[in-house]
Design a protein around this motif. Structure first.
Motif, PDB file in Angstrom:
ATOM      1  N   ILE A   1      16.576  53.219 -50.931  1.00 30.37           N
ATOM      2  CA  ILE A   1      16.338  52.774 -52.316  1.00 30.37           C
ATOM      3  C   ILE A   1      14.836  52.943 -52.565  1.00 30.37           C
ATOM      4  O   ILE A   1      14.010  52.596 -51.738  1.00 30.37           O
ATOM      5  CB  ILE A   1      16.869  51.351 -52.588  1.00 30.37           C
ATOM      6  CG1 ILE A   1      16.436  50.357 -51.511  1.00 30.37           C
ATOM      7  CG2 ILE A   1      18.386  51.371 -52.705  1.00 30.37           C
ATOM      8  CD1 ILE A   1      16.758  48.914 -51.870  1.00 30.37           C
TER       9      ILE A   1
ATOM     10  N   ASP B   1      14.112  49.684 -54.970  1.00 31.46           N
ATOM     11  CA  ASP B   1      13.624  48.622 -54.090  1.00 31.46           C
ATOM     12  C   ASP B   1      12.443  47.969 -54.808  1.00 31.46           C
ATOM     13  O   ASP B   1      11.340  48.522 -54.821  1.00 31.46           O
ATOM     14  CB  ASP B   1      13.185  49.327 -52.795  1.00 31.46           C
ATOM     15  CG  ASP B   1      12.609  48.393 -51.757  1.00 31.46           C
ATOM     16  OD1 ASP B   1      12.555  47.186 -52.004  1.00 31.46           O
ATOM     17  OD2 ASP B   1      12.202  48.900 -50.681  1.00 31.46           O
TER      18      ASP B   1
ATOM     19  N   ILE C   1       9.290  66.989 -47.549  1.00 28.15           N
ATOM     20  CA  ILE C   1       8.971  68.124 -48.401  1.00 28.15           C
ATOM     21  C   ILE C   1       7.458  68.135 -48.486  1.00 28.15           C
ATOM     22  O   ILE C   1       6.840  67.139 -48.868  1.00 28.15           O
ATOM     23  CB  ILE C   1       9.504  67.916 -49.833  1.00 28.15           C
ATOM     24  CG1 ILE C   1      11.001  67.685 -49.830  1.00 28.15           C
ATOM     25  CG2 ILE C   1       9.129  69.078 -50.719  1.00 28.15           C
ATOM     26  CD1 ILE C   1      11.755  68.920 -49.574  1.00 28.15           C
TER      27      ILE C   1
ATOM     28  N   SER D   1      15.896  63.608 -50.997  1.00 25.62           N
ATOM     29  CA  SER D   1      16.807  62.667 -50.328  1.00 25.62           C
ATOM     30  C   SER D   1      18.108  62.534 -51.112  1.00 25.62           C
ATOM     31  O   SER D   1      19.197  62.536 -50.544  1.00 25.62           O
ATOM     32  CB  SER D   1      16.185  61.267 -50.254  1.00 25.62           C
ATOM     33  OG  SER D   1      15.245  61.197 -49.243  1.00 25.62           O
TER      34      SER D   1
HETATM   35  N1  MSP Z   1      11.709  51.545 -50.582  1.00 26.97           N
HETATM   36  C1  MSP Z   1      11.619  52.178 -49.329  1.00 26.97           C
HETATM   37  C2  MSP Z   1      12.985  52.488 -48.777  1.00 26.97           C
HETATM   38  C3  MSP Z   1      13.889  51.308 -48.607  1.00 26.97           C
HETATM   39  S1  MSP Z   1      15.445  51.750 -48.007  1.00 26.97           S
HETATM   40  C4  MSP Z   1      16.193  50.304 -47.650  1.00 26.97           C
HETATM   41  C5  MSP Z   1      10.831  53.489 -49.484  1.00 26.97           C
HETATM   42  N2  MSP Z   1      10.771  53.980 -50.718  1.00 26.97           N
HETATM   43  S2  MSP Z   1       9.978  55.305 -51.142  1.00 26.97           S
HETATM   44  O1  MSP Z   1      10.195  55.446 -52.542  1.00 26.97           O
HETATM   45  O2  MSP Z   1       8.611  55.222 -50.708  1.00 26.97           O
HETATM   46  O3  MSP Z   1      10.548  56.498 -50.349  1.00 26.97           O
HETATM   47  C6  MSP Z   1      11.900  56.610 -50.131  1.00 26.97           C
HETATM   48  C7  MSP Z   1      12.281  57.894 -49.518  1.00 26.97           C
HETATM   49  O4  MSP Z   1      11.910  58.997 -50.331  1.00 26.97           O
HETATM   50  C8  MSP Z   1      11.688  58.305 -48.169  1.00 26.97           C
HETATM   51  O5  MSP Z   1      12.153  57.723 -47.061  1.00 26.97           O
HETATM   52  C9  MSP Z   1      12.178  59.704 -48.150  1.00 26.97           C
HETATM   53  O6  MSP Z   1      13.556  59.687 -47.907  1.00 26.97           O
HETATM   54  C10 MSP Z   1      11.901  60.138 -49.557  1.00 26.97           C
HETATM   55  N3  MSP Z   1      10.607  60.787 -49.617  1.00 26.97           N
HETATM   56  C11 MSP Z   1       9.460  60.322 -50.181  1.00 26.97           C
HETATM   57  N4  MSP Z   1       8.518  61.289 -50.054  1.00 26.97           N
HETATM   58  C12 MSP Z   1       9.031  62.348 -49.406  1.00 26.97           C
HETATM   59  C13 MSP Z   1       8.641  63.664 -49.194  1.00 26.97           C
HETATM   60  N5  MSP Z   1       7.452  64.115 -49.508  1.00 26.97           N
HETATM   61  N6  MSP Z   1       9.554  64.518 -48.663  1.00 26.97           N
HETATM   62  C14 MSP Z   1      10.860  64.149 -48.450  1.00 26.97           C
HETATM   63  N7  MSP Z   1      11.250  62.936 -48.668  1.00 26.97           N
HETATM   64  C15 MSP Z   1      10.316  61.921 -48.868  1.00 26.97           C
HETATM   65  O7  MSP Z   1      10.341  53.990 -48.499  1.00 26.97           O
END
Ligand code: MSP
Length: 515
Positions: free
Chosen positions: A11, A50, A294, A25
């Motif tokens: 999330i 989240d 990515i 994702s």
């Molecule tokens: N809120 C938490 C996740 C909680 S799950 C119970 C979080 N959020 S986030 O928005 O920072 O990132 C979520 C997800 O986005 C990462 O884990 C990843 O899956 C995806 N990505 C964010 N930046 C990314 C890239 N540059 N490349 C690929 N996926 C990455 O962490």
């Protein structure tokens, strides 16, 4: 056999608008969800936002708005993105919803009842950007600033009363679980990282904060809010109605088939989450898969680095399915992948327009001219036809198991090779020279149309819109797509009308500049 499939994305923090990493994702999760759906599974696909924690509270303060108002707005952009990406998600959960808050507090109560929570004091490093605690050996100093080694995000010293979860108590059980369930953490290289982290010794985990208020209150203690990761991870069960573990939804879909996440948040999912579940007496998810990043210019995209690629801009320029295809094909699944506009254009032109689009168009125009806009009425397969068709039949179980092992690379290679083989078949069989042998001519057209159907079915999880457009040739609708029928060679009814759908995919005029 259990034909239920529950897949989740992380999330997302609604601290800034979505970027390509988030889109990645979600698109990958959608690929698996759609694949399982056409394989006859009942699929529950969950995504969401989240919304608690200091990171969000500070982002809201910066904009001078109430955190909830701030979240409402950005969460909506994530919801909109799920539509724009054509996600087939069943649910979109927000951690500010009552159903979720109730679940988290009930889980807390359970952990407390089981004597897994105690009150103490936390003194140590904390990264607000990662919402994570770090040990001294996980910190580096660069230009006078303390940073987390793994993420390079700034850390600050934290010194406050906090509730702790007895994580150390679960160390042995976790290691035993990893050993007995070798596929629990994937890919393997990442599993090894997790195992060595746990083997190096787990310290109890601080699971509440006292110095800010934006979060779910600790039951019976209004001074503390629950640590945002304990809150967030619970979304995977709150969406299914936890604490009501007897609900239809919970019984049907828990344990999750797979939590798809980025490698950056593996520790939370592969160590903390299973430990919370073990402590609460809840079954563990079947698999945690940490995909790569990515990269843009060889670096992870992030707001602070200013190298964010906006998925909406790319979609506006090239269309959604080309982006989906490109991300699924070009980023070798499990590894990091650089993306560039040039490679995206190559992919559209060579794979989609030339290989797939042309195959469809030339076959239809041939069928239109020679078979009166119909699937041929009389056919007689010879070895060459059977050979190319059998390649699908004989591989279907293999394809299923490759997907169960998240081998997307195998899947896409199979499709690309099949497209090459189909174009070669059409060229080699030279239907244009078979005017005086109508049965042979008809059989070549039938075989090629049947291959187009099979490949379009396989492409559906990757590029649903384009595949559905191609399937209009045969008047096949979305709910008629099923994997089993790929093994069937006489699916298309002899003599049925076919439609000329025009150009399936437009080629891109190449220009050299990178994104
Ligand atoms: N809120 C938490 C996740 C909680 S799950 C119970 C979080 N959020 S986030 O928005 O920072 O990132 C979520 C997800 O986005 C990462 O884990 C990843 O899956 C995806 N990505 C964010 N930046 C990314 C890239 N540059 N490349 C690929 N996926 C990455 O962490």
């Amino acid at each position: 056999m259990d034909k239920n499939f529950y897949i989740t994305t992380p999330i997302y923090y609604p601290s800034a608008k979505p970027h390509m990493g988030h889109a990645y994702s979600s698109i990958i999760a959608d690929f698996f969800a759609r694949f399982k759906k056409i394989d006859g599974y009942d699929v529950y696909f969950l995504t969401g936002t989240d919304e608690h924690g200091l990171k969000i509270q500070r982002a809201a303060e910066k904009k001078n708005v109430e955190p909830l108002k701030f979240c409402n707005e950005i969460s909506q952009t994530f919801k909109d993105l799920s539509k724009t990406l054509n996600l087939s998600n069943t649910d979109f959960i927000r951690t500010t919803e009552e159903r979720h808050k109730n679940s988290v507090q009930k889980l807390w109560n359970k952990l407390e009842q089981n004597d897994d929570i105690y009150l103490s004091k936390y003194s140590g490093w904390y990264s607000v950007s990662d919402e994570a605690f770090y040990n001294e050996d996980e910190i580096v100093e660069e230009n006078g600033k303390k940073l987390a080694k793994s993420s390079k995000s700034p850390v600050e010293w934290m010194d406050e009363e906090s509730f702790f979860f007895r994580l150390s108590k679960w160390e042995k059980s976790l290691l035993k679980y990893y050993k007995e369930n070798p596929n629990f953490i994937q890919p393997n290289a990442r599993k090894n990282e997790v195992i060595s982290f746990v083997e190096s010794g787990l310290k109890d985990l601080s699971i509440s904060r006292k110095s800010f208020s934006w979060g779910i209150k600790v039951p019976n203690n209004d001074n503390h809010v629950i640590y945002v990761w304990l809150d967030a991870l619970t979304n995977y069960i709150s969406a299914l109605g936890y604490p009501d573990t007897n609900s239809e939804l919970f019984k049907k879909f828990w344990p999750a088939s797979i939590h798809l996440i980025g490698k950056d948040i593996l520790r939370f999912h592969a160590v903390y989450w299973p430990a919370f579940l073990l402590a609460a007496g809840i079954e563990l998810p079947k698999k945690i898969y940490g995909h790569g990043w990515i990269l843009s210019d060889d670096e992870k995209m992030s707001k602070s680095k200013g190298n964010i690629l906006d998925p909406l801009e790319i979609i506006q320029k090239y269309g959604l399915d080309p982006l989906r295809y490109y991300l699924i094909k070009e980023v070798s699944f499990g590894n990091d992948g650089n993306i560039s506009k040039e490679r995206l254009e190559d992919c559209i032109n060579s794979d989609l327009a030339n290989n797939y689009g042309n195959l469809c168009q030339r076959t239809i125009s041939f069928a239109t001219k020679n078979c009166e806009n119909r699937i041929p009425k009389e056919i007689n397969f010879i070895d060459e036809d059977r050979l190319i068709l059998d390649n699908f039949t004989s591989n279907i179980d293999n394809i299923r198991s490759q997907i169960d092992n998240q081998n997307i690379n195998y899947y896409i290679d199979f499709i690309v090779n099949s497209l090459f083989a189909a174009n070669k078949y059409f060229n080699d069989q030279e239907p244009w020279k078979k005017k005086d042998d109508p049965i042979r001519l008809n059989t070549i057209i039938y075989t090629t149309l049947e291959i187009i159907r099979k490949i379009s079915f396989m492409l559906y999880p990757i590029i649903p819109e384009i595949s559905l457009k191609a399937l209009k040739i045969f008047n096949i609708k979305e709910d008629q797509i099923n994997l089993d029928s790929i093994a069937q060679h006489d699916y298309l009814n002899l003599g049925d009308k076919i439609n000329n759908i025009g150009i399936l995919i437009n080629k891109i005029e190449k220009n050299k500049e990178n994104v």
